[in-house]
Each structure stands twice: as C-alpha cells, then as structure tokens.
Design a protein around this motif. Structure first.
Motif, PDB file in Angstrom:
ATOM      1  N   GLU A  13      -8.525  -2.713 -11.209  1.00  0.00           N
ATOM      2  CA  GLU A  13      -7.613  -2.883 -10.082  1.00  0.00           C
ATOM      3  C   GLU A  13      -6.699  -1.680  -9.943  1.00  0.00           C
ATOM      4  O   GLU A  13      -6.187  -1.153 -10.930  1.00  0.00           O
ATOM      5  CB  GLU A  13      -6.805  -4.169 -10.262  1.00  0.00           C
ATOM      6  CG  GLU A  13      -7.688  -5.397 -10.176  1.00  0.00           C
ATOM      7  CD  GLU A  13      -6.934  -6.700 -10.325  1.00  0.00           C
ATOM      8  OE1 GLU A  13      -5.689  -6.701 -10.303  1.00  0.00           O
ATOM      9  OE2 GLU A  13      -7.623  -7.734 -10.468  1.00  0.00           O
ATOM     10  N   LYS A  17      -4.467  -3.278  -2.188  1.00  0.00           N
ATOM     11  CA  LYS A  17      -5.151  -4.543  -1.910  1.00  0.00           C
ATOM     12  C   LYS A  17      -6.517  -4.358  -1.249  1.00  0.00           C
ATOM     13  O   LYS A  17      -7.504  -4.963  -1.678  1.00  0.00           O
ATOM     14  CB  LYS A  17      -4.261  -5.440  -1.052  1.00  0.00           C
ATOM     15  CG  LYS A  17      -4.834  -6.814  -0.836  1.00  0.00           C
ATOM     16  CD  LYS A  17      -3.884  -7.696  -0.063  1.00  0.00           C
ATOM     17  CE  LYS A  17      -4.475  -9.083   0.109  1.00  0.00           C
ATOM     18  NZ  LYS A  17      -3.570  -9.982   0.804  1.00  0.00           N
ATOM     19  N   GLU A  18      -6.585  -3.555  -0.216  1.00  0.00           N
ATOM     20  CA  GLU A  18      -7.833  -3.363   0.521  1.00  0.00           C
ATOM     21  C   GLU A  18      -8.949  -2.826  -0.381  1.00  0.00           C
ATOM     22  O   GLU A  18     -10.068  -3.325  -0.364  1.00  0.00           O
ATOM     23  CB  GLU A  18      -7.594  -2.419   1.698  1.00  0.00           C
ATOM     24  CG  GLU A  18      -8.790  -2.240   2.599  1.00  0.00           C
ATOM     25  CD  GLU A  18      -8.454  -1.386   3.819  1.00  0.00           C
ATOM     26  OE1 GLU A  18      -9.401  -0.902   4.437  1.00  0.00           O
ATOM     27  OE2 GLU A  18      -7.267  -1.201   4.139  1.00  0.00           O
ATOM     28  N   ASP A  20      -8.972  -2.894  -3.746  1.00  0.00           N
ATOM     29  CA  ASP A  20      -9.232  -3.861  -4.820  1.00  0.00           C
ATOM     30  C   ASP A  20     -10.168  -4.969  -4.359  1.00  0.00           C
ATOM     31  O   ASP A  20     -11.094  -5.360  -5.089  1.00  0.00           O
ATOM     32  CB  ASP A  20      -7.924  -4.453  -5.354  1.00  0.00           C
ATOM     33  CG  ASP A  20      -7.146  -3.474  -6.211  1.00  0.00           C
ATOM     34  OD1 ASP A  20      -7.735  -2.486  -6.699  1.00  0.00           O
ATOM     35  OD2 ASP A  20      -5.936  -3.708  -6.402  1.00  0.00           O
ATOM     36  N   LEU A  21      -9.967  -5.476  -3.154  1.00  0.00           N
ATOM     37  CA  LEU A  21     -10.858  -6.514  -2.630  1.00  0.00           C
ATOM     38  C   LEU A  21     -12.283  -5.989  -2.470  1.00  0.00           C
ATOM     39  O   LEU A  21     -13.253  -6.680  -2.799  1.00  0.00           O
ATOM     40  CB  LEU A  21     -10.329  -7.058  -1.301  1.00  0.00           C
ATOM     41  CG  LEU A  21      -9.078  -7.906  -1.381  1.00  0.00           C
ATOM     42  CD1 LEU A  21      -8.538  -8.210   0.019  1.00  0.00           C
ATOM     43  CD2 LEU A  21      -9.341  -9.199  -2.140  1.00  0.00           C
TER      44      LEU A  21
END
Length: 128
Positions: A13, A17-18, A20-21
């Motif tokens: 990670e 966020k983007e 990691d997803l």
C-alpha cells in the motif's frame, strides 16, 4: 521484502487510494491467473486470461502515469518493461517453451518489485 506473493500485504500500500485499489485488483488478478493456469488445461481459456491481464495492465499503467503527470512527478516512468516481459512470457507459454509457473513467477516478482520500489518513490513524492 518477501519474494513471493503470499497474500495482500500492507507493504504494497502506498497511501494513494486510487493506486492502492488498482494494486489490490491487480494482485487478485495475478492470484486468479495463477490458480486458473494451474487448474485448467483449457488452452483457449488460458489465453483469454492473458488477454484480461494485458488489458487491465494497460489500464492501470495509463491511470498511474496520468497521476504522475498531473502531479508533476519528475521520475515519470514508462511501464514498457512489464508489457514487453508479459508479452514475451505469454508467447513463450503459448508456444510451449515455458510452464505456467514461470509466467506466474515473473508476474509475482514484477508486482513486488514495482510496487514496493518504483511506486513507493512516487507515493513519497506525492505524500511527502
């Protein structure tokens, strides 16, 4: 750093966020590909799995490079090395020159190296 994908690790990670997803999905896709290649002898199906992986890889790289450009990241890197390696391994597998496990090992090692090293540099640039 581990040298095999055993399960999702916080080590992968980045705090973006983007990305990691996308990395989580990429991880699941590699894991599913590994399972399906080991458990299925349906060659057309195996080939279609590579198509799926290739399309997602392209999407992810374009998305990641767009984020790098938008942020002015000076280390904007191309992902051609993986695309070339994936295409080479796919062709060697289809021609019967290598086993599925060799393709999977290539993907696992690339995922770990790229995520933990290269993408980490970008995350540090963005997050500070």
């Amino acid at each position: 750093m581990q040298n095999r994908l055993q399960g999702w690790s916080k080590e992968y990670e980045l705090g973006i966020k983007e990305i990691d997803l996308q990395h989580q999905y990429f991880f699941r896709l590699i894991t599913r590909l590994a399972d399906e290649l080991k458990n299925s002898s349906d060659f057309p199906y195996q080939k279609s799995l590579f198509v799926e992986l290739g399309l997602y890889t392209h999407f992810h790289f374009v998305s990641e490079e767009n984020l790098m450009q938008r942020s002015g990241y000076p280390g904007l890197h191309e992902h051609n090395k993986l695309i070339d390696g994936l295409n080479k391994n796919k062709l060697l597998f289809e021609e019967g020159h290598i086993e599925a496990i060799q393709v999977i090992d290539f993907l696992k090692m690339w995922f770990i190296s790229h995520t933990v090293k290269e993408d980490r540099k970008f995350a540090e640039y963005i997050i500070g």
